[in-house]
Design a protein around this motif. Structure first.
Motif, PDB file in Angstrom:
ATOM      1  N   UNK A  20       0.837  -1.199   0.000  1.00 56.66           N
ATOM      2  CA  UNK A  20       0.000   0.000   0.000  1.00 56.66           C
ATOM      3  C   UNK A  20       0.873   1.250   0.000  1.00 56.66           C
ATOM      4  N   UNK A  21       1.950   1.230   0.763  1.00 55.31           N
ATOM      5  CA  UNK A  21       2.883   2.355   0.802  1.00 55.31           C
ATOM      6  C   UNK A  21       3.432   2.638  -0.593  1.00 55.31           C
ATOM      7  N   UNK A  22       3.855   1.591  -1.273  1.00 53.83           N
ATOM      8  CA  UNK A  22       4.385   1.734  -2.630  1.00 53.83           C
ATOM      9  C   UNK A  22       3.299   2.258  -3.571  1.00 53.83           C
ATOM     10  N   UNK A  23       2.071   1.755  -3.423  1.00 54.50           N
ATOM     11  CA  UNK A  23       0.976   2.200  -4.284  1.00 54.50           C
ATOM     12  C   UNK A  23       0.680   3.676  -4.085  1.00 54.50           C
ATOM     13  N   UNK A  24       0.700   4.135  -2.847  1.00 52.42           N
ATOM     14  CA  UNK A  24       0.381   5.537  -2.562  1.00 52.42           C
ATOM     15  C   UNK A  24       1.458   6.467  -3.094  1.00 52.42           C
ATOM     16  N   UNK A  25       2.712   6.100  -2.898  1.00 49.57           N
ATOM     17  CA  UNK A  25       3.797   7.011  -3.251  1.00 49.57           C
ATOM     18  C   UNK A  25       4.324   6.883  -4.680  1.00 49.57           C
ATOM     19  N   UNK A  26       3.998   5.795  -5.378  1.00 47.01           N
ATOM     20  CA  UNK A  26       4.475   5.658  -6.756  1.00 47.01           C
ATOM     21  C   UNK A  26       3.343   5.649  -7.770  1.00 47.01           C
ATOM     22  N   UNK A  27       2.120   5.471  -7.305  1.00 46.59           N
ATOM     23  CA  UNK A  27       0.992   5.425  -8.227  1.00 46.59           C
ATOM     24  C   UNK A  27       0.763   4.056  -8.841  1.00 46.59           C
ATOM     25  N   UNK A  28       1.470   3.055  -8.362  1.00 47.15           N
ATOM     26  CA  UNK A  28       1.316   1.684  -8.861  1.00 47.15           C
ATOM     27  C   UNK A  28      -0.019   1.133  -8.357  1.00 47.15           C
ATOM     28  N   UNK A  29      -1.017   1.084  -9.220  1.00 44.25           N
ATOM     29  CA  UNK A  29      -2.381   0.748  -8.831  1.00 44.25           C
ATOM     30  C   UNK A  29      -2.490  -0.666  -8.248  1.00 44.25           C
ATOM     31  N   UNK A  30      -1.736  -1.595  -8.788  1.00 46.85           N
ATOM     32  CA  UNK A  30      -1.807  -2.975  -8.291  1.00 46.85           C
ATOM     33  C   UNK A  30      -1.313  -3.101  -6.865  1.00 46.85           C
ATOM     34  N   UNK A  31      -0.618  -2.097  -6.366  1.00 45.40           N
ATOM     35  CA  UNK A  31      -0.156  -2.131  -4.982  1.00 45.40           C
ATOM     36  C   UNK A  31      -1.278  -2.113  -3.970  1.00 45.40           C
ATOM     37  N   UNK A  32      -2.447  -1.618  -4.389  1.00 40.64           N
ATOM     38  CA  UNK A  32      -3.589  -1.584  -3.471  1.00 40.64           C
ATOM     39  C   UNK A  32      -4.128  -2.978  -3.156  1.00 40.64           C
ATOM     40  N   UNK A  33      -3.671  -3.977  -3.877  1.00 41.29           N
ATOM     41  CA  UNK A  33      -4.031  -5.351  -3.543  1.00 41.29           C
ATOM     42  C   UNK A  33      -3.466  -5.703  -2.154  1.00 41.29           C
TER      43      UNK A  33
END
Length: 60
Positions: A20-33
């Motif tokens: 989730x941290x990576x998704x929030x700060x990089x915009x990687x949508x799949x990180x929200x999994x």
């Protein structure tokens, strides 16, 4: 109801939080999994564990 042990919960919270941290700060949508292991780790309950009758720590 609890079906995950301490180490299992710790790992889920750590990995899920990292995703989730990576998704929030990089915009990687799949990180929200990562919300799935994060929430199952915080609540101590995994629905798939009940289907497969797995219990890694808590007494039922």
């Amino acid at each position: 109801m609890c079906n995950t042990g301490f180490f299992d919960r710790f790992l889920r919270v750590f990995v899920g939080g990292l995703f989730v941290f990576i998704a929030v700060f990089t915009g990687w949508v799949w990180g929200y999994i990562g919300l799935i292991p994060l929430l199952t780790g915080l609540f101590g309950f995994c629905p798939l564990y009940t289907i497969f009758r797995i219990n890694t720590g808590c007494k039922s």
